[in-house]
Design a protein around this motif. Structure first.
Motif, short mmCIF file in Angstrom:
data_model
loop_
_atom_site.label_atom_id
_atom_site.label_comp_id
_atom_site.label_asym_id
_atom_site.label_seq_id
_atom_site.Cartn_x
_atom_site.Cartn_y
_atom_site.Cartn_z
N GLY A 1 0.78 -1.23 0.00
CA GLY A 1 0.00 0.00 0.00
C GLY A 1 0.80 1.28 0.00
N ASN A 2 2.15 1.18 0.06
CA ASN A 2 2.93 2.42 0.14
C ASN A 2 4.15 2.48 -0.79
N LYS A 3 4.44 1.40 -1.51
CA LYS A 3 5.58 1.41 -2.43
C LYS A 3 5.09 1.15 -3.85
N ASN A 4 5.58 1.94 -4.81
CA ASN A 4 5.22 1.75 -6.20
C ASN A 4 6.31 0.96 -6.92
N ALA A 5 5.97 -0.24 -7.36
CA ALA A 5 6.92 -1.08 -8.09
C ALA A 5 6.55 -1.06 -9.56
N VAL A 6 7.53 -0.70 -10.40
CA VAL A 6 7.30 -0.59 -11.84
C VAL A 6 8.15 -1.63 -12.57
N PHE A 7 7.52 -2.36 -13.48
CA PHE A 7 8.19 -3.39 -14.26
C PHE A 7 8.00 -3.07 -15.74
N LYS A 8 9.12 -2.94 -16.48
CA LYS A 8 9.06 -2.53 -17.89
C LYS A 8 9.52 -3.68 -18.80
N VAL A 9 8.72 -3.94 -19.83
CA VAL A 9 9.00 -5.02 -20.77
C VAL A 9 9.11 -4.42 -22.17
N THR A 10 10.17 -4.77 -22.89
CA THR A 10 10.34 -4.26 -24.25
C THR A 10 10.68 -5.38 -25.23
N ASN A 11 10.13 -5.25 -26.44
CA ASN A 11 10.45 -6.16 -27.56
C ASN A 11 10.41 -7.63 -27.18
N PRO B 1 9.07 -11.21 -27.84
CA PRO B 1 8.43 -11.97 -28.92
C PRO B 1 7.20 -12.74 -28.44
N PRO B 2 6.33 -13.13 -29.37
CA PRO B 2 5.10 -13.86 -29.03
C PRO B 2 5.37 -15.14 -28.25
N LYS B 3 4.57 -15.36 -27.22
CA LYS B 3 4.56 -16.59 -26.42
C LYS B 3 5.86 -16.86 -25.67
N THR B 4 6.75 -15.87 -25.59
CA THR B 4 7.99 -16.04 -24.83
C THR B 4 7.88 -15.33 -23.48
N SER B 5 8.80 -15.67 -22.58
CA SER B 5 8.79 -15.10 -21.23
C SER B 5 10.10 -14.39 -20.93
N THR B 6 10.05 -13.45 -20.02
CA THR B 6 11.26 -12.76 -19.58
C THR B 6 11.21 -12.51 -18.08
N LEU B 7 12.37 -12.56 -17.43
CA LEU B 7 12.45 -12.26 -16.01
C LEU B 7 12.69 -10.77 -15.86
N VAL B 8 11.67 -10.06 -15.38
CA VAL B 8 11.72 -8.61 -15.28
C VAL B 8 11.97 -8.18 -13.84
N MET B 9 13.00 -7.39 -13.63
CA MET B 9 13.32 -6.91 -12.30
C MET B 9 12.63 -5.57 -12.05
N GLU B 10 12.27 -5.30 -10.81
CA GLU B 10 11.70 -4.00 -10.46
C GLU B 10 12.66 -2.92 -10.96
N SER B 11 12.12 -1.91 -11.64
CA SER B 11 12.93 -1.02 -12.48
C SER B 11 14.03 -0.24 -11.76
N THR B 12 13.86 0.03 -10.47
CA THR B 12 14.91 0.77 -9.75
C THR B 12 15.93 -0.16 -9.09
N GLY B 13 15.55 -1.42 -8.91
CA GLY B 13 16.43 -2.37 -8.22
C GLY B 13 16.47 -2.17 -6.72
N LEU C 1 16.38 -12.43 -20.06
CA LEU C 1 16.82 -11.87 -18.78
C LEU C 1 16.63 -10.36 -18.80
N GLY C 2 15.66 -9.88 -18.04
CA GLY C 2 15.40 -8.46 -17.96
C GLY C 2 14.38 -7.97 -18.97
N GLY C 3 13.73 -6.87 -18.65
CA GLY C 3 12.80 -6.27 -19.59
C GLY C 3 13.51 -5.43 -20.64
N ILE C 4 14.73 -5.04 -20.35
CA ILE C 4 15.49 -4.13 -21.20
C ILE C 4 15.83 -4.76 -22.55
N THR C 5 15.88 -3.90 -23.58
CA THR C 5 16.42 -4.27 -24.88
C THR C 5 17.56 -3.30 -25.18
#
Length: 284
Positions: free
Chosen positions: A155-165, A167-179, A246-250
């Motif tokens: 209720g008090n922390k904003n966690a943001v997860f960003k995913v880029t590029n 591909p269809p039906k694939t998965s990625t391990l996305v870390m909270e954007s600030t770490g 690994l990661g949301g980053i491209t």
């Protein structure tokens, strides 16, 4: 027991404590030296790491390794094999029922847990321990060019997860954007909002550009379009064992003023020939 025997026992105990302390100190120094070498850290950066963080990085770390692993494909993710990711094997974590369909998107949160290893979401590759992370799947038949998941923690922390590029039906391990937000099994999560933009596909533009070199730290291209190209961008993502990215980053490498027929190379510190996949080329 006479005083002499008591004295001898006391000396032995003190010696044993001293030896144990020395061994423990040596192990800690050895672990710190290993982390420093593995992650190429300065003394100042090492001094910021606690013994607990060093222990986590030593025993449960993810580095972009030189050994060859299979690229992610449709439905290839095996969560229990993803290095550096510890997750709660529960149908409900922090109040979110898994798999959790993210509203207004084609993204699905498959697992929630903690990541320990290189933090790549900002390109720094700094070592981190226990960062809140999501295993996210693109459940559509198109590319998720950009996706963002916003979650409130306790209720008090904003966690943001960003995913880029992704591909269809694939998965990625996305870390909270600030770490900076850690995982705690007792935390409560509440979905807040999300964003998504999609592409029909990602093109390598083989009629304009040929990839000629993929080596650690270097990408090479050749202009086969028959005319000069002002700018060429090459996009790539990391992947690791476990069938997920690994990661949301491209990452993006820029080539400028590529003449017709010319072959050029650019250095890019993040590219690994065995654990990076070139996904898209943009040339104009």
């Amino acid at each position: 027991m006479n005083k002499k025997k008591i004295g001898i026992i006391a000396v032995v105990c003190i010696a044993a404590i001293g030896i144990g302390f020395y061994i423990n100190k040596s192990k800690k120094e050895e672990a710190r030296n290993k982390v420093k070498e593995d992650y190429n850290l300065s003394e100042e950066e090492m001094n910021k790491l606690t013994d607990e963080e060093v222990d986590k990085l030593t025993n449960n770390k993810t580095k972009v390794e030189s050994k060859e692993v299979k690229k992610p494909t449709k439905d290839s993710a095996e969560v229990d094999k993803i290095a550096g990711f510890n997750y709660e094997d529960e149908k409900k974590v922090g109040g979110l029922k898994l798999p959790y369909k993210v509203e207004k998107t084609d993204l699905v949160i498959e697992n929630i847990g903690q990541y320990t290893g290189q933090f790549i979401e900002d390109g720094s590759d700094k070592p981190v321990a226990n960062v809140l992370s999501l295993l996210v799947k693109n459940n559509s038949d198109k590319v998720v060019q950009y996706g963002e998941i916003n979650i409130k923690v306790n209720g008090n922390k904003n966690a943001v997860f960003k995913v880029t590029n992704l591909p269809p039906k694939t998965s990625t391990l996305v870390m909270e954007s600030t770490g900076k937000i850690e995982f705690n099994k007792d935390d409560k999560y509440k979905y807040v909002d999300s964003i998504q933009a999609k592409l029909n596909n990602m093109s390598l533009m083989k009629d304009k550009v040929q990839i000629t070199k993929q080596e650690d730290g270097v990408i090479g291209i050749k202009n086969v379009s028959g005319k000069d190209l002002g700018t060429v961008y090459v996009y790539y993502k990391y992947f690791q064992e476990g069938g997920a990215y690994l990661g949301g980053i491209t990452y993006r490498v820029k080539f400028e003023n590529v003449k017709a027929g010319a072959s050029v190379e650019e250095k890019t510190s993040h590219f690994s020939k065995n654990s990076s996949e070139i996904l898209m080329v943009d040339a104009f």
